[in-house]
Write a protein that holds these residues in place. Sequence first.
Motif, PDB file in Angstrom:
ATOM      1  N   PHE A   1     -11.805   2.638  -6.686  1.00  0.00           N
ATOM      2  CA  PHE A   1     -10.448   2.236  -6.320  1.00  0.00           C
ATOM      3  C   PHE A   1      -9.920   3.104  -5.189  1.00  0.00           C
ATOM      4  CE2 PHE A   1      -5.899   3.047  -6.664  1.00  0.00           C
ATOM      5  CZ  PHE A   1      -5.349   1.778  -6.720  1.00  0.00           C
TER       6      PHE A   1
ATOM      7  N   LEU B   1      -0.005  -2.051   2.295  1.00  0.00           N
ATOM      8  CA  LEU B   1      -1.330  -1.892   2.892  1.00  0.00           C
ATOM      9  C   LEU B   1      -2.266  -1.144   1.946  1.00  0.00           C
ATOM     10  CD1 LEU B   1      -0.308  -1.103   6.590  1.00  0.00           C
ATOM     11  CD2 LEU B   1      -1.100  -3.274   5.575  1.00  0.00           C
ATOM     12  N   PHE B   2      -1.741  -0.120   1.337  1.00  0.00           N
ATOM     13  CA  PHE B   2      -2.532   0.656   0.376  1.00  0.00           C
ATOM     14  C   PHE B   2      -3.109  -0.255  -0.703  1.00  0.00           C
ATOM     15  CE2 PHE B   2      -2.694   2.683  -3.781  1.00  0.00           C
ATOM     16  CZ  PHE B   2      -3.429   3.832  -3.549  1.00  0.00           C
ATOM     17  N   SER B   3      -2.260  -1.074  -1.258  1.00  0.00           N
ATOM     18  CA  SER B   3      -2.710  -1.899  -2.373  1.00  0.00           C
ATOM     19  C   SER B   3      -3.696  -2.963  -1.908  1.00  0.00           C
ATOM     20  CB  SER B   3      -1.512  -2.534  -3.085  1.00  0.00           C
ATOM     21  OG  SER B   3      -0.729  -3.264  -2.161  1.00  0.00           O
ATOM     22  N   LEU B   4      -3.459  -3.493  -0.728  1.00  0.00           N
ATOM     23  CA  LEU B   4      -4.389  -4.519  -0.231  1.00  0.00           C
ATOM     24  C   LEU B   4      -5.759  -3.919   0.052  1.00  0.00           C
ATOM     25  CD1 LEU B   4      -1.998  -6.626   2.036  1.00  0.00           C
ATOM     26  CD2 LEU B   4      -2.873  -7.163  -0.252  1.00  0.00           C
ATOM     27  N   ARG B   5      -5.767  -2.743   0.626  1.00  0.00           N
ATOM     28  CA  ARG B   5      -7.052  -2.068   0.838  1.00  0.00           C
ATOM     29  C   ARG B   5      -7.734  -1.786  -0.496  1.00  0.00           C
ATOM     30  NH1 ARG B   5      -4.052   1.482   4.396  1.00  0.00           N
ATOM     31  NH2 ARG B   5      -4.243   3.099   2.790  1.00  0.00           N
ATOM     32  N   ALA B   6      -6.930  -1.339  -1.430  1.00  0.00           N
ATOM     33  CA  ALA B   6      -7.502  -0.920  -2.704  1.00  0.00           C
ATOM     34  C   ALA B   6      -8.191  -2.062  -3.454  1.00  0.00           C
ATOM     35  CB  ALA B   6      -6.427  -0.295  -3.590  1.00  0.00           C
ATOM     36  N   VAL B   7      -7.772  -3.289  -3.163  1.00  0.00           N
ATOM     37  CA  VAL B   7      -8.422  -4.414  -3.833  1.00  0.00           C
ATOM     38  C   VAL B   7      -9.419  -5.102  -2.910  1.00  0.00           C
ATOM     39  CG1 VAL B   7      -6.502  -4.804  -5.411  1.00  0.00           C
ATOM     40  CG2 VAL B   7      -6.572  -6.000  -3.195  1.00  0.00           C
ATOM     41  N   ALA B   8      -9.682  -4.458  -1.782  1.00  0.00           N
ATOM     42  CA  ALA B   8     -10.655  -4.991  -0.814  1.00  0.00           C
ATOM     43  C   ALA B   8     -10.255  -6.359  -0.295  1.00  0.00           C
ATOM     44  CB  ALA B   8     -12.052  -5.037  -1.448  1.00  0.00           C
TER      45      ALA B   8
ATOM     46  N   VAL C   1      -6.996  -1.787 -12.290  1.00  0.00           N
ATOM     47  CA  VAL C   1      -6.385  -1.695 -10.965  1.00  0.00           C
ATOM     48  C   VAL C   1      -4.871  -1.862 -11.072  1.00  0.00           C
ATOM     49  CG1 VAL C   1      -6.209  -2.827  -8.715  1.00  0.00           C
ATOM     50  CG2 VAL C   1      -8.450  -2.454  -9.764  1.00  0.00           C
TER      51      VAL C   1
ATOM     52  N   ARG D   1     -11.814   2.585  -1.806  1.00  0.00           N
ATOM     53  CA  ARG D   1     -11.379   1.343  -1.147  1.00  0.00           C
ATOM     54  C   ARG D   1      -9.992   1.525  -0.537  1.00  0.00           C
ATOM     55  NH1 ARG D   1     -13.054  -1.296  -6.077  1.00  0.00           N
ATOM     56  NH2 ARG D   1     -10.849  -1.592  -6.567  1.00  0.00           N
ATOM     57  N   ALA D   2      -9.109   2.181  -1.301  1.00  0.00           N
ATOM     58  CA  ALA D   2      -7.721   2.303  -0.860  1.00  0.00           C
ATOM     59  C   ALA D   2      -7.573   3.089   0.429  1.00  0.00           C
ATOM     60  CB  ALA D   2      -6.885   2.952  -1.962  1.00  0.00           C
ATOM     61  N   VAL D   3      -8.550   3.954   0.715  1.00  0.00           N
ATOM     62  CA  VAL D   3      -8.464   4.705   1.966  1.00  0.00           C
ATOM     63  C   VAL D   3      -9.400   4.119   3.025  1.00  0.00           C
ATOM     64  CG1 VAL D   3      -7.751   6.837   0.845  1.00  0.00           C
ATOM     65  CG2 VAL D   3     -10.199   6.361   1.186  1.00  0.00           C
TER      66      VAL D   3
END
Lengths: 207, 207, 207, 207
Positions: C195, D194-201, D160, C198-200
């Motif tokens: 998690f 953005l953080f959350s979108l990245r974190a879920v790929a 998540v 991915r988030a970074v």
Amino acid sequence: MAYRSSDKTRQKKDAKRTAMMQAAVQVFAESGYHAATVRDIVKASDVAIGTFYFYFPDKETLFVHLYEETADFLLQTIDQAIRSRSELAQQFSRGIQAYVNIAVFEPAVVRLLLVGGVGAIPSLEIKRSNFRERMVRLWQRPLDQAIDTGTIPNQNGRRVAEAFAGAFDEVILQLLAMPEPDMEAAAVVQELTLFSLRAVAYKGTPP
Amino acid sequence: MAYRSSDKTRQKKDAKRTAMMQAAVQVFAESGYHAATVRDIVKASDVAIGTFYFYFPDKETLFVHLYEETADFLLQTIDQAIRSRSELAQQFSRGIQAYVNIAVFEPAVVRLLLVGGVGAIPSLEIKRSNFRERMVRLWQRPLDQAIDTGTIPNQNGRRVAEAFAGAFDEVILQLLAMPEPDMEAAAVVQELTLFSLRAVAYKGTPP
Amino acid sequence: MAYRSSDKTRQKKDAKRTAMMQAAVQVFAESGYHAATVRDIVKASDVAIGTFYFYFPDKETLFVHLYEETADFLLQTIDQAIRSRSELAQQFSRGIQAYVNIAVFEPAVVRLLLVGGVGAIPSLEIKRSNFRERMVRLWQRPLDQAIDTGTIPNQNGRRVAEAFAGAFDEVILQLLAMPEPDMEAAAVVQELTLFSLRAVAYKGTPP
Amino acid sequence: MAYRSSDKTRQKKDAKRTAMMQAAVQVFAESGYHAATVRDIVKASDVAIGTFYFYFPDKETLFVHLYEETADFLLQTIDQAIRSRSELAQQFSRGIQAYVNIAVFEPAVVRLLLVGGVGAIPSLEIKRSNFRERMVRLWQRPLDQAIDTGTIPNQNGRRVAEAFAGAFDEVILQLLAMPEPDMEAAAVVQELTLFSLRAVAYKGTPP
DNA sequence: CATGAATGAGGGTTCATTCAT
DNA sequence: AATGAATGAACCCTCATTCAT
């Protein structure tokens, strides 16, 4: 270690608890359950309010405990006096004597039982009616015996016992309302004894 | 017109006032002075709390007033019953009958006087002892008369009257504690009458 | 001899002190600062209440001390785990692993820090925000490094670290709420690691 | 009659109740359940202590009620924001926006939920875990949908979502700790999105 | 007259803290 | 060192009473 406990300390603690309970009996007898505050009790015991809750769980529990203990004491004392004799006249004489004695020497005990617990608490009502019941039975036992043995004529032992219980209570309360109860005590005992013997149509010789 | 209108108003006001007082008697008799709240009383009267204070200055005054009024009613009713006869046996019979009647039909009145005011308020204590005193005198009068006329032997009329007052109260309270007091009422009256006549060594024929 | 004796004494004293502190951590973690009473703590330590005040000045001071000590322990343990590796993925993996380990083996430590001190005391608020700050910085350091070296794209390291701190706390608290936290621990570590990577926007190979 | 009730009076009463509840939220949020006293609340409402008990049954009930009401408000507001969009990126953007908005305009609401109720009362613990649960589910729904439709790769939606819930809370608490939260609000929303979108790929275009 | 919102003194109880033993 | 009895400030809550409407 340290603190040689369970000896002097324990004794002292018990002594204090007892002292506080006696003070509480006085206060409850004086004002009744509701009007008596925990603050009154600790003031009478000369301790802080926290000390009360160190020794007792709460006001209600203490009161109920005191009421029961006191009731037991009163009833047992009178009962023993009655049982110490086998003749009806003697039984009443002794029983009344015992009751009056307690009233004179421990007026708070009697006041607590007769007035302090009236209308106090739902949880006490059952104890109260219990106390009344035992008080009535106290006097009923010698009556029923005397009826059985033909010492007195047949009559409603239960009802007569109720009447006696109420009569003795009232006379004793009136006695306690006098300036010097002990002066009158002996006369009260004698008169109540004669009263009760007449009331059951007792024909023997009074004590 | 005007006086009629104000008359009606007065009547209405008195009616409400009376209704509230009756409700209050019930509540006080039920719970005792302290446990009964002003809110309980207004709820039972179906009025707002402000209305209470329009009709009565405060809880304590109302209670004392109710106590006195109720005491007067009880004492006068019994007194009249006693005075309606001239023979001792009849006097007791009628007096006891009157007392039991009130107990059965207006139990709240009796409860208010016998238990509702116990340990309630310092200012009531004097009224209470006053009530007890009058109650005792009620029974003492016929006794003293009977002693004077030689109907019964010499005895301490005062003390015997105290005993009677207490005896009757207790028996009546026990009666009220039964499921159907009116069933036992007649028996109680008869037994108490005989009890009291025996207790004063009355030799005539019972009623 | 003397110094050995005093040494032993010191050791014993420290042992008792430590035992009490551990008990206190459990109690504070269980009930929170306000609901936990000094009596609870001494009961759990099986000593008298006076002993508590021999070792600690007062409840508040002990709590603050415990909080700081516990915070140091947690932060240092995680920090060492992070610093033991130089690659971002490894750093997070190890850091999270360390945190989850503590949670599983010393749940009281985590509970004390995350919930036991919330809304406890004004004087603790600064320590709390301090702890949060250090927790954030813990995760921010590897992030900023990775940004510097181009391992991950530019981003607000501070804010992301805050998000991680909060995320890890919540997941770990949820883990502790499960019946058998240790069963899930490994999965939690792996999922949280992925998690966070991915988030970074980490593009390397995960551990 | 008299008193045109249920109109202005009722409105006024409701207004006062509401005002007191808002004051209570502030006080509870500030100090937490235990440290907040009823006197603090009435002081903040500028009423007497009796007034508190006229409007609310007791401290605990009010707190629980406030907690639930506040939780419902927060959760519904965010939920509606999420449901107003169908695309994952939009859903997170809007949801986070809604949360941050509440935090900025009603910081006490957020503080009450996140810190005011911690370690408060046994009876609240279940409400608290309930709130956390609903908060997690809030974020999990869009995630699971996106996984179903293939918008994002397969992953543990539950875990998540827990991480998001914790992450958002922490960042928002940190935001509220700043001198002028509203200045940073927009940046926080964007970064968290953005953080959350990245974190879920998430591979689509961010909002 | 009637209403009921508002008041605050006072009661029961808890609990951190002290100190003689 | 260790104990636990004792303290009292402070808390929550009730209820008799007032007063603007």
